[in-house]
Design a protein around this motif. Sequence first.
Motif, PDB file in Angstrom:
ATOM      1  N   UNK A  94      -6.080  -1.448   7.245  1.00  0.00           N
ATOM      2  CA  UNK A  94      -6.406  -1.351   5.825  1.00  0.00           C
ATOM      3  C   UNK A  94      -7.672  -2.157   5.535  1.00  0.00           C
ATOM      4  N   UNK A  95      -8.359  -1.902   4.425  1.00  0.00           N
ATOM      5  CA  UNK A  95      -9.501  -2.739   4.074  1.00  0.00           C
ATOM      6  C   UNK A  95      -9.115  -4.220   4.077  1.00  0.00           C
ATOM      7  N   UNK A 126       0.808  -1.214   0.000  1.00  0.00           N
ATOM      8  CA  UNK A 126       0.000   0.000   0.000  1.00  0.00           C
ATOM      9  C   UNK A 126       0.843   1.266   0.000  1.00  0.00           C
ATOM     10  N   UNK A 127       2.169   1.131   0.024  1.00  0.00           N
ATOM     11  CA  UNK A 127       2.997   2.328   0.137  1.00  0.00           C
ATOM     12  C   UNK A 127       4.072   2.424  -0.924  1.00  0.00           C
ATOM     13  N   UNK A 128       4.138   1.476  -1.827  1.00  0.00           N
ATOM     14  CA  UNK A 128       5.027   1.603  -2.983  1.00  0.00           C
ATOM     15  C   UNK A 128       4.520   0.703  -4.099  1.00  0.00           C
ATOM     16  N   UNK A 129       4.941   1.022  -5.313  1.00  0.00           N
ATOM     17  CA  UNK A 129       4.612   0.169  -6.451  1.00  0.00           C
ATOM     18  C   UNK A 129       5.556  -1.031  -6.456  1.00  0.00           C
ATOM     19  N   UNK A 142       0.491   6.827  -0.553  1.00  0.00           N
ATOM     20  CA  UNK A 142       0.374   6.218  -1.882  1.00  0.00           C
ATOM     21  C   UNK A 142      -0.636   5.083  -1.937  1.00  0.00           C
ATOM     22  N   UNK A 143      -1.449   4.879  -0.902  1.00  0.00           N
ATOM     23  CA  UNK A 143      -2.281   3.680  -0.885  1.00  0.00           C
ATOM     24  C   UNK A 143      -3.212   3.595  -2.099  1.00  0.00           C
ATOM     25  N   UNK A 144      -3.860   4.702  -2.458  1.00  0.00           N
ATOM     26  CA  UNK A 144      -4.793   4.657  -3.579  1.00  0.00           C
ATOM     27  C   UNK A 144      -4.080   4.603  -4.921  1.00  0.00           C
TER      28      UNK A 144
END
Length: 292
Positions: free
Chosen positions: A176-177, A74-77, A254-256
Amino acid sequence: MGQPQVQGFYDAITGSIQYVVSDPATLSCAIIDPVLDFDEKSGATATRNADRLLDYVAEHGLKVVWILDTHPHADHFSAASYLKEKTGAPTAIGEHVRDVQQLWKEIYNWPELPTDGSQWDRLFAEGDIFAIGSLEGRVMFSPGHTLASITYVIGDAAFIHDTLFMPDSGTARADFPGGSASALWRSIQDILSLPDGTRLFTGHDYRPGGRDALWESSVAKQRESNSHIAKSASESDFVTLREARDRTLPMPKLILHALQVNTNGGRLPEPESNGRRYLKFPLDALPGAAWS
Protein backbone atom coordinates in the motif's frame (compact mmCIF):
# COMPACT_ATOMS: atom_id res chain seq x y z
CA MET A 1 0.75 -9.35 33.16
CA GLY A 2 -2.96 -9.98 33.60
CA GLN A 3 -5.18 -12.07 31.39
CA PRO A 4 -7.95 -10.22 29.56
CA GLN A 5 -11.08 -11.91 28.33
CA VAL A 6 -10.98 -11.71 24.54
CA GLN A 7 -14.02 -12.20 22.34
CA GLY A 8 -13.55 -12.10 18.57
CA PHE A 9 -16.28 -11.28 16.07
CA TYR A 10 -15.67 -12.40 12.50
CA ASP A 11 -17.06 -10.45 9.55
CA ALA A 12 -17.29 -12.90 6.66
CA ILE A 13 -17.79 -10.19 4.02
CA THR A 14 -14.42 -8.50 4.64
CA GLY A 15 -12.60 -11.31 6.46
CA SER A 16 -12.07 -8.93 9.38
CA ILE A 17 -12.00 -9.77 13.07
CA GLN A 18 -13.23 -7.26 15.64
CA TYR A 19 -12.49 -7.67 19.33
CA VAL A 20 -14.00 -6.89 22.69
CA VAL A 21 -11.19 -7.09 25.25
CA SER A 22 -12.38 -6.99 28.85
CA ASP A 23 -10.97 -6.97 32.36
CA PRO A 24 -12.74 -9.68 34.41
CA ALA A 25 -11.99 -7.83 37.65
CA THR A 26 -13.65 -4.52 36.76
CA LEU A 27 -15.77 -5.34 33.67
CA SER A 28 -14.09 -2.48 31.79
CA CYS A 29 -13.46 -3.22 28.13
CA ALA A 30 -11.98 -1.95 24.90
CA ILE A 31 -13.30 -2.47 21.40
CA ILE A 32 -10.58 -3.04 18.79
CA ASP A 33 -10.92 -2.58 15.00
CA PRO A 34 -14.73 -2.36 14.74
CA VAL A 35 -16.35 -2.64 11.31
CA LEU A 36 -18.98 -0.32 9.85
CA ASP A 37 -20.91 -2.28 7.22
CA PHE A 38 -20.72 -1.02 3.64
CA ASP A 39 -22.02 -2.51 0.40
CA GLU A 40 -20.04 -1.07 -2.51
CA LYS A 41 -22.62 -2.28 -5.04
CA SER A 42 -25.51 -0.27 -3.64
CA GLY A 43 -23.64 2.30 -1.55
CA ALA A 44 -25.60 1.19 1.52
CA THR A 45 -24.17 1.49 5.04
CA ALA A 46 -25.32 -0.31 8.17
CA THR A 47 -24.24 -0.90 11.76
CA ARG A 48 -24.88 -4.63 12.12
CA ASN A 49 -21.30 -5.51 13.02
CA ALA A 50 -20.93 -2.67 15.50
CA ASP A 51 -24.29 -3.46 17.09
CA ARG A 52 -23.16 -7.07 17.62
CA LEU A 53 -20.32 -5.68 19.73
CA LEU A 54 -22.69 -3.45 21.69
CA ASP A 55 -25.05 -6.38 22.29
CA TYR A 56 -22.14 -8.41 23.70
CA VAL A 57 -21.09 -5.50 25.92
CA ALA A 58 -24.62 -5.13 27.27
CA GLU A 59 -25.14 -8.87 27.75
CA HIS A 60 -21.97 -9.16 29.85
CA GLY A 61 -22.45 -5.94 31.83
CA LEU A 62 -19.29 -4.36 30.41
CA LYS A 63 -18.32 -0.70 30.26
CA VAL A 64 -16.50 0.47 27.13
CA VAL A 65 -13.51 2.63 28.10
CA TRP A 66 -11.62 2.65 24.78
CA ILE A 67 -12.40 2.33 21.08
CA LEU A 68 -9.13 1.41 19.40
CA ASP A 69 -8.02 1.07 15.80
CA THR A 70 -4.70 -0.54 14.96
CA HIS A 71 -4.32 1.43 11.70
CA PRO A 72 -6.42 3.12 8.99
CA HIS A 73 -7.95 0.07 7.32
CA ALA A 74 -8.01 -0.36 3.55
CA ASP A 75 -10.68 -3.05 3.31
CA HIS A 76 -13.49 -1.93 5.60
CA PHE A 77 -14.89 1.21 7.16
CA SER A 78 -14.11 1.80 10.83
CA ALA A 79 -17.10 2.00 13.17
CA ALA A 80 -15.11 4.01 15.72
CA SER A 81 -17.13 7.19 15.23
CA TYR A 82 -20.46 5.36 15.52
CA LEU A 83 -19.38 3.52 18.67
CA LYS A 84 -18.16 6.71 20.29
CA GLU A 85 -21.61 8.21 19.72
CA LYS A 86 -23.20 5.16 21.36
CA THR A 87 -20.83 4.71 24.31
CA GLY A 88 -19.05 8.03 24.91
CA ALA A 89 -15.73 6.15 25.07
CA PRO A 90 -12.62 7.86 23.67
CA THR A 91 -11.14 6.78 20.35
CA ALA A 92 -7.45 6.15 19.70
CA ILE A 93 -5.00 5.16 16.99
CA GLY A 94 -1.24 5.41 16.43
CA GLU A 95 0.32 8.86 16.10
CA HIS A 96 1.71 8.10 12.64
CA VAL A 97 -1.82 8.28 11.29
CA ARG A 98 -0.82 11.88 10.59
CA ASP A 99 1.65 10.60 7.98
CA VAL A 100 -1.09 8.49 6.40
CA GLN A 101 -3.41 11.50 6.38
CA GLN A 102 -0.79 13.61 4.61
CA LEU A 103 -0.26 10.91 1.99
CA TRP A 104 -3.93 10.32 1.26
CA LYS A 105 -4.81 14.00 1.41
CA GLU A 106 -2.70 14.39 -1.72
CA ILE A 107 -4.10 11.28 -3.40
CA TYR A 108 -7.68 12.46 -2.79
CA ASN A 109 -6.90 16.12 -3.53
CA TRP A 110 -8.63 16.84 -0.22
CA PRO A 111 -7.28 20.19 1.01
CA GLU A 112 -9.77 20.52 3.86
CA LEU A 113 -8.78 17.23 5.55
CA PRO A 114 -7.11 17.97 8.92
CA THR A 115 -3.85 16.04 9.06
CA ASP A 116 -3.09 16.49 12.75
CA GLY A 117 -4.93 13.38 13.94
CA SER A 118 -7.54 15.51 15.70
CA GLN A 119 -10.29 13.13 14.52
CA TRP A 120 -9.26 10.81 17.41
CA ASP A 121 -9.24 11.54 21.13
CA ARG A 122 -5.74 10.13 21.61
CA LEU A 123 -2.80 9.37 19.37
CA PHE A 124 -0.54 6.66 20.77
CA ALA A 125 3.24 6.66 20.47
CA GLU A 126 5.64 3.75 20.83
CA GLY A 127 5.73 2.63 24.46
CA ASP A 128 2.61 4.51 25.57
CA ILE A 129 0.67 2.92 28.43
CA PHE A 130 -3.10 2.93 28.89
CA ALA A 131 -5.53 1.16 31.21
CA ILE A 132 -8.56 -1.08 30.74
CA GLY A 133 -9.74 -1.31 34.32
CA SER A 134 -6.94 -3.06 36.21
CA LEU A 135 -5.27 -4.26 33.00
CA GLU A 136 -2.32 -2.41 31.54
CA GLY A 137 -2.08 -1.89 27.82
CA ARG A 138 1.15 -1.03 26.00
CA VAL A 139 1.63 0.25 22.47
CA MET A 140 4.18 -1.10 20.00
CA PHE A 141 4.80 0.78 16.75
CA SER A 142 4.49 -1.89 14.02
CA PRO A 143 4.86 -0.27 10.59
CA GLY A 144 5.21 -2.08 7.30
CA HIS A 145 1.65 -2.92 6.31
CA THR A 146 0.95 0.80 6.73
CA LEU A 147 2.91 3.78 8.00
CA ALA A 148 0.70 3.99 11.09
CA SER A 149 0.21 0.38 12.20
CA ILE A 150 0.49 -0.33 15.91
CA THR A 151 0.16 -3.39 18.12
CA TYR A 152 -1.77 -3.30 21.39
CA VAL A 153 -0.23 -5.52 24.08
CA ILE A 154 -2.84 -5.98 26.81
CA GLY A 155 -1.83 -8.33 29.58
CA ASP A 156 -0.83 -11.62 27.96
CA ALA A 157 -2.57 -10.76 24.68
CA ALA A 158 -1.30 -8.81 21.68
CA PHE A 159 -3.50 -7.46 18.90
CA ILE A 160 -1.26 -7.60 15.86
CA HIS A 161 -3.63 -6.29 13.17
CA ASP A 162 -2.37 -7.00 9.62
CA THR A 163 1.23 -7.89 10.47
CA LEU A 164 1.01 -11.65 10.98
CA PHE A 165 -1.97 -13.71 9.88
CA MET A 166 -2.63 -17.21 11.17
CA PRO A 167 0.46 -19.38 10.65
CA ASP A 168 -0.99 -21.13 7.59
CA SER A 169 -1.64 -17.77 5.93
CA GLY A 170 1.71 -16.05 6.48
CA THR A 171 2.02 -12.29 6.67
CA ALA A 172 0.29 -9.14 5.54
CA ARG A 173 0.96 -7.33 2.29
CA ALA A 174 3.26 -4.32 2.32
CA ASP A 175 2.53 -2.63 -1.01
CA PHE A 176 0.00 0.00 0.00
CA PRO A 177 1.15 3.63 -0.28
CA GLY A 178 3.67 4.05 2.54
CA GLY A 179 4.09 0.29 3.04
CA SER A 180 7.47 -1.43 3.35
CA ALA A 181 8.38 -5.11 3.43
CA SER A 182 11.60 -4.31 5.30
CA ALA A 183 9.69 -2.39 7.97
CA LEU A 184 7.17 -5.24 8.17
CA TRP A 185 9.98 -7.75 8.80
CA ARG A 186 11.33 -5.65 11.66
CA SER A 187 7.86 -5.24 13.16
CA ILE A 188 7.33 -8.99 13.01
CA GLN A 189 10.64 -9.58 14.80
CA ASP A 190 9.52 -7.21 17.57
CA ILE A 191 6.25 -9.12 17.96
CA LEU A 192 8.05 -12.47 17.99
CA SER A 193 10.33 -11.20 20.75
CA LEU A 194 7.35 -11.12 23.13
CA PRO A 195 7.11 -14.08 25.57
CA ASP A 196 6.38 -17.40 23.84
CA GLY A 197 3.00 -17.78 25.51
CA THR A 198 1.71 -14.37 24.46
CA ARG A 199 -1.64 -14.83 22.73
CA LEU A 200 -1.63 -13.20 19.29
CA PHE A 201 -4.87 -11.95 17.75
CA THR A 202 -4.82 -11.12 14.06
CA GLY A 203 -6.98 -8.64 12.19
CA HIS A 204 -8.03 -10.80 9.24
CA ASP A 205 -8.54 -14.39 8.23
CA TYR A 206 -9.32 -15.48 4.69
CA ARG A 207 -9.99 -19.16 5.51
CA PRO A 208 -7.39 -20.88 3.29
CA GLY A 209 -8.67 -24.17 1.92
CA GLY A 210 -12.16 -23.30 3.15
CA ARG A 211 -11.37 -24.02 6.81
CA ASP A 212 -13.31 -22.27 9.58
CA ALA A 213 -12.22 -18.74 10.44
CA LEU A 214 -9.42 -18.54 13.02
CA TRP A 215 -7.77 -15.59 14.69
CA GLU A 216 -5.81 -16.67 17.78
CA SER A 217 -2.28 -18.08 17.80
CA SER A 218 0.79 -17.52 19.99
CA VAL A 219 4.31 -16.19 19.63
CA ALA A 220 5.67 -19.73 19.85
CA LYS A 221 3.30 -21.07 17.18
CA GLN A 222 4.02 -18.19 14.82
CA ARG A 223 7.75 -18.54 15.23
CA GLU A 224 7.59 -22.30 14.62
CA SER A 225 5.13 -22.55 11.76
CA ASN A 226 4.26 -19.25 10.05
CA SER A 227 4.39 -20.12 6.37
CA HIS A 228 6.29 -16.96 5.39
CA ILE A 229 8.62 -16.71 8.36
CA ALA A 230 9.63 -20.38 7.99
CA LYS A 231 10.84 -19.64 4.45
CA SER A 232 12.79 -16.54 5.44
CA ALA A 233 16.18 -16.98 7.07
CA SER A 234 16.86 -13.25 6.82
CA GLU A 235 15.25 -9.89 6.19
CA SER A 236 16.44 -10.08 2.59
CA ASP A 237 14.74 -13.45 2.09
CA PHE A 238 11.51 -12.11 3.54
CA VAL A 239 11.53 -8.93 1.45
CA THR A 240 12.05 -10.98 -1.72
CA LEU A 241 9.19 -13.32 -0.79
CA ARG A 242 6.82 -10.57 0.33
CA GLU A 243 7.40 -8.28 -2.63
CA ALA A 244 7.00 -11.14 -5.12
CA ARG A 245 3.73 -12.11 -3.46
CA ASP A 246 2.48 -8.52 -3.41
CA ARG A 247 3.04 -8.14 -7.16
CA THR A 248 0.39 -10.81 -7.71
CA LEU A 249 -2.28 -9.25 -5.49
CA PRO A 250 -5.05 -6.92 -6.67
CA MET A 251 -5.77 -3.97 -4.44
CA PRO A 252 -8.56 -4.48 -1.88
CA LYS A 253 -11.86 -3.67 -3.54
CA LEU A 254 -12.68 -1.02 -0.94
CA ILE A 255 -9.30 0.70 -0.54
CA LEU A 256 -10.32 3.95 -2.24
CA HIS A 257 -13.67 3.94 -0.46
CA ALA A 258 -12.34 3.02 2.98
CA LEU A 259 -9.33 5.31 3.27
CA GLN A 260 -11.53 8.34 2.62
CA VAL A 261 -13.52 7.38 5.71
CA ASN A 262 -10.79 5.90 7.89
CA THR A 263 -8.27 8.72 7.54
CA ASN A 264 -11.07 10.88 8.94
CA GLY A 265 -11.61 8.85 12.10
CA GLY A 266 -14.36 6.63 10.69
CA ARG A 267 -16.53 9.63 9.85
CA LEU A 268 -18.67 9.38 6.74
CA PRO A 269 -18.65 12.41 4.43
CA GLU A 270 -20.98 15.20 5.48
CA PRO A 271 -24.38 15.27 3.72
CA GLU A 272 -24.60 17.57 0.74
CA SER A 273 -27.46 19.95 -0.08
CA ASN A 274 -29.75 17.08 -1.10
CA GLY A 275 -29.16 15.25 2.17
CA ARG A 276 -27.04 12.50 0.63
CA ARG A 277 -23.42 11.64 1.40
CA TYR A 278 -20.91 11.11 -1.40
CA LEU A 279 -17.55 9.40 -1.62
CA LYS A 280 -14.91 10.75 -3.98
CA PHE A 281 -12.04 8.65 -5.22
CA PRO A 282 -9.37 9.13 -7.87
CA LEU A 283 -8.80 7.16 -11.05
CA ASP A 284 -5.37 5.67 -11.81
CA ALA A 285 -3.97 6.67 -8.43
CA LEU A 286 -2.56 3.25 -7.48
CA PRO A 287 -0.53 2.09 -10.48
CA GLY A 288 1.15 -1.28 -10.66
CA ALA A 289 -1.37 -3.40 -8.75
CA ALA A 290 -2.47 -6.66 -10.31
CA TRP A 291 -5.94 -6.73 -11.83
CA SER A 292 -8.27 -9.30 -10.31
